[in-house]
Design a protein around this motif. Structure first.
Motif, PDB file in Angstrom:
ATOM      1  N   VAL A 279      -4.734  -3.668   0.236  1.00  0.00           N
ATOM      2  CA  VAL A 279      -5.023  -3.726   1.672  1.00  0.00           C
ATOM      3  C   VAL A 279      -6.492  -4.086   1.894  1.00  0.00           C
ATOM      4  CG1 VAL A 279      -5.074  -2.410   3.827  1.00  0.00           C
ATOM      5  CG2 VAL A 279      -3.200  -2.071   2.195  1.00  0.00           C
ATOM      6  N   GLN A 280      -7.366  -3.458   1.129  1.00  0.00           N
ATOM      7  CA  GLN A 280      -8.797  -3.764   1.231  1.00  0.00           C
ATOM      8  C   GLN A 280      -9.063  -5.241   0.961  1.00  0.00           C
ATOM      9  OE1 GLN A 280     -10.028  -0.838   2.748  1.00  0.00           O
ATOM     10  NE2 GLN A 280     -11.761  -0.847   1.347  1.00  0.00           N
ATOM     11  N   GLY A 300      -5.594  -6.769   7.186  1.00  0.00           N
ATOM     12  CA  GLY A 300      -5.408  -5.471   6.556  1.00  0.00           C
ATOM     13  C   GLY A 300      -4.154  -4.779   7.052  1.00  0.00           C
ATOM     14  N   LEU A 304      -0.739  -3.849   4.895  1.00  0.00           N
ATOM     15  CA  LEU A 304      -0.296  -2.456   4.849  1.00  0.00           C
ATOM     16  C   LEU A 304       1.163  -2.335   5.278  1.00  0.00           C
ATOM     17  CD1 LEU A 304      -0.847   0.507   4.371  1.00  0.00           C
ATOM     18  CD2 LEU A 304      -1.857   0.646   6.655  1.00  0.00           C
ATOM     19  N   PHE A 315      -5.433   2.057   7.960  1.00  0.00           N
ATOM     20  CA  PHE A 315      -6.471   1.077   7.678  1.00  0.00           C
ATOM     21  C   PHE A 315      -7.343   0.900   8.911  1.00  0.00           C
ATOM     22  CE2 PHE A 315      -7.853  -3.283   8.474  1.00  0.00           C
ATOM     23  CZ  PHE A 315      -8.715  -3.481   7.412  1.00  0.00           C
ATOM     24  N   THR A 357      -9.348   2.119   3.710  1.00  0.00           N
ATOM     25  CA  THR A 357      -7.904   2.345   3.646  1.00  0.00           C
ATOM     26  C   THR A 357      -7.687   3.756   3.110  1.00  0.00           C
ATOM     27  OG1 THR A 357      -7.478   0.000   3.250  1.00  0.00           O
ATOM     28  CG2 THR A 357      -5.696   1.536   2.744  1.00  0.00           C
TER      29      THR A 357
END
Length: 395
Positions: A279-280, A300, A304, A315, A357
């Motif tokens: 996600v990052q 992001g 996710l 996030f 996150t």
């Protein structure tokens, strides 16, 4: 006492005053009155009076530094300070041509500020103030300026001024992040079975302090708990540790989160942290000058949604610098209450972002990565990037 620092033609102003003039013009402001410690610090080039660094209260009142700035006329700027700051000025003169170290309370500060503003303000002048950082007694004094002047909320003007960092500011933010990372990794390596959350936090404080940081906070979890407050809870074999800390380096905040495990991470833990990192990375890929602030948020959030950890993972991202949440403002009320007014605006090189996150796993605990990144023309530069995997405790 009214001390003249230097002739107007010799003023070395430590911020982009032409940018400030443009921002004031756009907001319809004639004079700015800074009363928050962080904005006074910024306008004075990083100075903060050490005597009131931790607390403002004294006697029946409080310390209130005031910097008055007239649009387009830096030669009319004034710094109204505590009496003891005369010694600071003697060693390292402030840039403001007028310096008044004559206050012990917010009423004196307000009266001196009003006296100076009356010398400058034309009829109907709009005076920009910081409502969240202006005591009621000082506000009452400024309301009596007369001459049809009007007090206006200038919070956004100050935020825009600080949004893009100079190379010197970026260097301080980089140092803050690197030193916090070093401190967190050293603390994880030191921590062993049986050490408590309170002891780990104290160890981190010492690690940060000896590296030249001012320790701000540590939010810590152990095992399956999501509680990040200090407690007698002890670290056990096989448990995870989440360590999230802010440290201040010469007025600039570093804020990161790293993970530890006491022993070796099993396959599930590797998978969970990998999902957080994915996600990052999706958000990082959208960061560059000219990209819309909302693009990294959308990336992001979309990554996710595709993850099996989505039901218990969050996030978000925010700007940072002198304070932990500042421009660019990318999300609305998530989690801090403000409008995400910059989601539709392009990012600028020199802006600094915190990207986070956070997973609240029902059985494995609190698993999080928080990273600091500076926007560049072609992408982004991460500060304090080490230790983003599972760091082993008790070594």
């Amino acid at each position: 006492m009214n001390i003249k620092s230097q002739a107007a033609g010799e003023i070395a102003i430590p911020f982009d005053h032409e940018k400030l003039d443009r921002l004031m013009d756009a907001a319809g402001l004639d004079i700015l009155v800074a009363t928050s410690k962080h904005n006074v610090q910024y306008l004075l080039g990083g100075y903060k009076f050490i005597f009131f660094a931790a607390m403002d209260a004294i006697g029946h009142s409080r310390y209130l530094p005031v910097l008055v700035y007239e649009k387009g006329r830096p030669e009319n700027a004034a710094y109204i300070a505590n009496r003891m700051e005369g010694a600071e000025h003697a060693n390292r003169p402030f840039w403001t041509p007028t310096f008044q170290p004559a206050t012990w309370n917010s009423v004196d500060a307000g009266n001196l500020a009003a006296e100076h503003i009356r010398k400058l303000a034309k009829p109907g002048a709009r005076i920009g103030i910081e409502p969240p950082f202006l005591p009621s007694d000082t506000h009452a004094i400024l309301e009596q300026l007369g001459n049809s002047t009007k007090l206006v909320d200038a919070t956004a003007t100050f935020e825009r001024l600080r949004a893009v960092k100079t190379p010197e500011e970026l260097s301080k933010l980089r140092a803050a992040s690197e030193l916090i990372t070093d401190s967190m990794l050293a603390t994880i390596e030191w921590a062993n079975e049986g050490v408590t959350k309170t002891e780990i936090i104290e160890r981190l404080r010492r690690e940060e302090t000896k590296r030249g940081l001012h320790f701000e906070y540590c939010l810590l979890t152990l095992g399956s708990s999501h509680n990040r407050a200090a407690s007698p809870q002890a670290w056990k074999k096989g448990e995870v540790l989440s360590i999230d800390s802010g440290g201040n380096f010469h007025g600039y905040i570093g804020d990161l989160c790293r993970m530890g495990v006491l022993g070796e991470p099993d396959a599930e833990l590797e998978d969970l942290l990998s999902e957080v990192n994915a996600v990052q990375q999706a958000a990082f890929a959208k960061i560059r000058a000219g990209a819309l602030g909302g693009d990294l948020i959308a990336a992001g959030e979309q990554r996710l949604k595709q993850s099996h950890v989505a039901p218990y993972t969050d996030f978000f991202a925010h700007g940072m610098g002198v304070i932990t949440h500042e421009a660019p403002f990318l999300m609305t009320n998530h989690p801090v209450t403000y409008e995400g007014v910059d989601a539709g605006n392009p990012l600028e090189a020199g802006m600094v972002l915190s990207v986070e996150t956070t997973m609240l796993h029902p059985s494995r605990g609190f698993i999080k990565l928080e990273d600091t990144l500076a926007v560049t023309e072609t992408g982004c530069e991460m500060f304090g990037e080490r230790g983003r995997g599972w760091n082993r405790g008790g070594r």
